[in-house]
Motif scaffolding. Structure first.
Motif, PDB file in Angstrom:
ATOM      1  N   LEU A 268       0.815  -1.208   0.000  1.00  0.00           N
ATOM      2  CA  LEU A 268       0.000   0.000   0.000  1.00  0.00           C
ATOM      3  C   LEU A 268       0.853   1.264   0.000  1.00  0.00           C
ATOM      4  O   LEU A 268       0.525   2.250  -0.648  1.00  0.00           O
ATOM      5  CB  LEU A 268      -0.930  -0.009   1.221  1.00  0.00           C
ATOM      6  N   ARG A 269       1.987   1.230   0.712  1.00  0.00           N
ATOM      7  CA  ARG A 269       2.841   2.419   0.765  1.00  0.00           C
ATOM      8  C   ARG A 269       3.411   2.730  -0.620  1.00  0.00           C
ATOM      9  O   ARG A 269       3.567   3.896  -0.980  1.00  0.00           O
ATOM     10  CB  ARG A 269       3.966   2.208   1.780  1.00  0.00           C
ATOM     11  N   GLU A 270       3.705   1.700  -1.400  1.00  0.00           N
ATOM     12  CA  GLU A 270       4.187   1.921  -2.757  1.00  0.00           C
ATOM     13  C   GLU A 270       3.082   2.502  -3.637  1.00  0.00           C
ATOM     14  O   GLU A 270       3.335   3.341  -4.509  1.00  0.00           O
ATOM     15  CB  GLU A 270       4.707   0.611  -3.346  1.00  0.00           C
ATOM     16  N   THR A 271       1.846   2.062  -3.409  1.00  0.00           N
ATOM     17  CA  THR A 271       0.713   2.645  -4.134  1.00  0.00           C
ATOM     18  C   THR A 271       0.574   4.127  -3.800  1.00  0.00           C
ATOM     19  O   THR A 271       0.362   4.956  -4.693  1.00  0.00           O
ATOM     20  CB  THR A 271      -0.586   1.908  -3.770  1.00  0.00           C
ATOM     21  N   ALA A 272       0.700   4.463  -2.513  1.00  0.00           N
ATOM     22  CA  ALA A 272       0.613   5.867  -2.098  1.00  0.00           C
ATOM     23  C   ALA A 272       1.721   6.690  -2.752  1.00  0.00           C
ATOM     24  O   ALA A 272       1.494   7.822  -3.195  1.00  0.00           O
ATOM     25  CB  ALA A 272       0.704   5.962  -0.574  1.00  0.00           C
ATOM     26  N   ARG A 273       2.927   6.118  -2.834  1.00  0.00           N
ATOM     27  CA  ARG A 273       4.028   6.827  -3.493  1.00  0.00           C
ATOM     28  C   ARG A 273       3.748   7.036  -4.978  1.00  0.00           C
ATOM     29  O   ARG A 273       4.039   8.092  -5.541  1.00  0.00           O
ATOM     30  CB  ARG A 273       5.323   6.033  -3.322  1.00  0.00           C
ATOM     31  N   ALA A 274       3.193   6.007  -5.633  1.00  0.00           N
ATOM     32  CA  ALA A 274       2.881   6.119  -7.056  1.00  0.00           C
ATOM     33  C   ALA A 274       1.851   7.219  -7.298  1.00  0.00           C
ATOM     34  O   ALA A 274       1.984   8.032  -8.228  1.00  0.00           O
ATOM     35  CB  ALA A 274       2.367   4.780  -7.580  1.00  0.00           C
ATOM     36  N   VAL A 275       0.822   7.249  -6.466  1.00  0.00           N
ATOM     37  CA  VAL A 275      -0.201   8.292  -6.584  1.00  0.00           C
ATOM     38  C   VAL A 275       0.416   9.666  -6.382  1.00  0.00           C
ATOM     39  O   VAL A 275       0.132  10.618  -7.129  1.00  0.00           O
ATOM     40  CB  VAL A 275      -1.325   8.038  -5.558  1.00  0.00           C
ATOM     41  N   LEU A 276       1.290   9.792  -5.388  1.00  0.00           N
ATOM     42  CA  LEU A 276       1.935  11.076  -5.103  1.00  0.00           C
ATOM     43  C   LEU A 276       2.818  11.519  -6.261  1.00  0.00           C
ATOM     44  O   LEU A 276       2.869  12.710  -6.600  1.00  0.00           O
ATOM     45  CB  LEU A 276       2.749  10.969  -3.813  1.00  0.00           C
ATOM     46  N   ARG A 277       3.524  10.577  -6.894  1.00  0.00           N
ATOM     47  CA  ARG A 277       4.375  10.932  -8.037  1.00  0.00           C
ATOM     48  C   ARG A 277       3.547  11.505  -9.183  1.00  0.00           C
ATOM     49  O   ARG A 277       3.922  12.523  -9.796  1.00  0.00           O
ATOM     50  CB  ARG A 277       5.138   9.693  -8.517  1.00  0.00           C
ATOM     51  N   ALA A 278       2.433  10.861  -9.489  1.00  0.00           N
ATOM     52  CA  ALA A 278       1.566  11.366 -10.559  1.00  0.00           C
ATOM     53  C   ALA A 278       1.014  12.742 -10.207  1.00  0.00           C
ATOM     54  O   ALA A 278       0.935  13.641 -11.061  1.00  0.00           O
ATOM     55  CB  ALA A 278       0.427  10.380 -10.814  1.00  0.00           C
ATOM     56  N   TYR A 279       0.660  12.921  -8.955  1.00  0.00           N
ATOM     57  CA  TYR A 279       0.092  14.183  -8.467  1.00  0.00           C
ATOM     58  C   TYR A 279       1.106  15.315  -8.561  1.00  0.00           C
ATOM     59  O   TYR A 279       0.790  16.416  -9.027  1.00  0.00           O
ATOM     60  CB  TYR A 279      -0.342  13.954  -7.027  1.00  0.00           C
ATOM     61  N   VAL A 280       2.335  15.042  -8.135  1.00  0.00           N
ATOM     62  CA  VAL A 280       3.394  16.053  -8.184  1.00  0.00           C
ATOM     63  C   VAL A 280       3.708  16.422  -9.633  1.00  0.00           C
ATOM     64  O   VAL A 280       3.878  17.608  -9.963  1.00  0.00           O
ATOM     65  CB  VAL A 280       4.650  15.545  -7.457  1.00  0.00           C
ATOM     66  N   LEU A 281       3.792  15.414 -10.503  1.00  0.00           N
ATOM     67  CA  LEU A 281       4.102  15.690 -11.904  1.00  0.00           C
ATOM     68  C   LEU A 281       3.018  16.536 -12.555  1.00  0.00           C
ATOM     69  O   LEU A 281       3.315  17.481 -13.301  1.00  0.00           O
ATOM     70  CB  LEU A 281       4.287  14.379 -12.671  1.00  0.00           C
TER      71      LEU A 281
END
Length: 490
Positions: A183-196
């Protein structure tokens, strides 16, 4: 570390307290940075400093009372998420109160509108805020758009079971999906898309001629579908190119974060094309945008390009619940306004920063209606409901029905109360609709270039509660007022 009492760990209250404590401490350190920034800019830093002390102090106290390994039950998870989404804006309101010269009720309204990505404002004089407060105002929407729990899952790995359950309780949508096994990796993936998406919007706004600070503030509120702008005239103050750029990025802000990640980082277009909700969402934008542009052009309100630009900008802004404005649509004729009011009750995609009922729920409701009509004609037929090739369970349909009922009930009650207080049906109807849908502008006094400052204090209280309930999808708020919940928490 001192041992955690078994009875408390079993009840799971420790996990909720620990989550709240970490969140408040994180907020406290962030507010401290803003206090330093305001000081160096020569602006009033008292509000940020006091809020930072409160955040760190209360956070340490709550963390000490909690424990990360406590096993929360479903009741504790929903209660903690509901309380989290009220207590964070309560702390975030302090800078507006002490440094912005607002009363605390107005400050709480502004903070709740920020964290819930609503975009409704009680600010009528934009000259009373310095850059630090405007940046804080935008950042609250950026944090609220992706979700407070998602951010803290990335920062604090010790949020194990509690963080996992809170993530699914906080996230929007009918079926919660994970991108990766962890789940933490999913949260990181979502955050990366959001930041970009935020960075791309910032660069595009700069290229389109928006001043650097306003480009940053607007980018921070575009990605979460928030709508706060440091300019009192919103996007009407900018060139047509900036308005087209805003339309493009608002459209993507209304798409699921997971689909954004697959497109931006994995170059996967098939999941996007095959997603039933995305296809319906795109179809609604095209249909409503062209219909509104046709009306604006044929009634000689604007030329062809301006009709298309304002129509698609406002359709996307209202549908995604962003709330930016390229023109004062409160002055449009009623048929044009009616299209936008209808879009207020649709919303963006599940799993995005957009609010509202969500496109996927409408797809399920219409599918359910079609199935029941067919079943009336063929009572013995086996008719599973499918969405995007997958069979939707009866549990999901039940959840959608309950959500839409509670959404409609809360909207209706709010509209009636505000109408009694304000003596204005248009203001009451659109203010309640925008608050529960986290949209921002309404019509009349609370239009895109208006303000909620003149409303009765009780109307503001109603709208604060509606914004809060709308952001966490209503049910956790109703659970807080359920005697059964408190019996389970004892």
């Amino acid at each position: 570390m001192k041992p955690w009492p078994r009875s408390s760990a079993r009840r799971g209250l420790g996990a909720s307290l620990y989550l709240l404590g970490l969140t408040y401490q994180g907020m406290g350190f962030l507010l401290l940075l803003f206090a330093l920034g305001a000081f160096f800019l020569g602006e009033d830093a008292r509000g940020f400093a006091v809020a930072a002390l409160l955040g760190v102090g209360l956070g340490r106290l709550l963390q000490g009372l909690g424990h990360p390994e406590a096993q929360p039950r479903r009741a504790e998870v929903f209660a903690s998420v509901a309380l989290l989404w009220f207590l964070v804006p309560a702390l975030g309101a302090v800078p507006y109160w002490l440094s912005g010269g607002m009363g605390y009720l107005d400050a709480l309204f502004e903070a709740m509108s920020g964290f819930t990505t609503t975009g409704a404002t009680v600010l009528s004089d934009f000259g009373r805020f310095g850059q630090s407060l405007f940046l804080w105002r935008s950042l609250t929407q950026w944090m609220g758009g992706i979700g407070i729990v998602v951010l803290f899952l990335v920062v604090f790995p010790q949020l194990q079971v509690a963080g996992r359950q809170a993530f699914f309780a906080e996230s929007t949508g009918v079926e919660k999906e994970k991108l990766t096994p962890k789940l933490r990796e999913t949260a990181r993936a979502v955050l990366r898309a959001y930041v970009l998406l935020t960075l791309l919007a910032f660069v595009a706004y700069l290229v389109a001629g928006i001043p650097p600070f306003e480009a940053l503030a607007n980018a921070l509120t575009t990605a979460p579908a928030g709508g706060f702008s440091p300019n009192p005239n919103s996007f009407a103050a900018y060139a047509p190119l900036a308005q087209w750029a805003g339309t493009f990025f608002m459209f993507w802000a209304g798409v699921s974060f997971l689909l954004q990640y697959r497109l931006l980082f994995r170059r996967e277009t098939r999941p996007l094309i095959q997603d039933a909700e995305f296809r319906a969402y795109t179809g609604i934008v095209l249909l409503a945008g062209l219909a509104l542009a046709f009306y604006l052009y044929t009634h000689h309100l604007y030329g062809l390009e301006a009709s298309l630009r304002h129509a698609f900008f406002q359709v996307v802004s209202i549908l995604t619940t962003t709330g930016f404005a390229s023109v004062d649509f409160a002055k449009w004729v009623v048929p044009a306004q009616a299209i936008l009011v209808l879009l207020m009750f649709i919303g963006g995609s599940a799993g995005s920063g957009a609010g509202g009922i969500k496109v996927v729920r409408w797809l399920l409701l219409f599918g359910f209606l079609r199935r029941e009509i067919t079943r009336t004609l063929h009572p013995k037929a086996v008719l599973p409901l499918r969405l995007g090739g997958r069979v939707v369970g009866e549990e999901a349909l039940r959840q959608v029905s309950v959500f839409v009922f509670l959404y409609t009930l809360l909207f209706g009650v709010g509209a009636v109360i505000i109408a009694l207080l304000e003596k204005d049906f248009v203001v009451a109807f659109t203010a309640s609709a925008q608050a529960i849908g986290n949209i921002g502008p309404g019509l009349g006094e609370v239009g895109p270039f208006g303000s909620y400052a003149g409303l009765h204090p009780l109307s503001k209280v109603v709208l604060i509660l509606e914004m809060w309930a709308g952001r966490i999808e209503i049910l956790p708020v109703f659970l807080l007022f359920s005697p059964e919940l408190w019996r389970r928490l004892r």
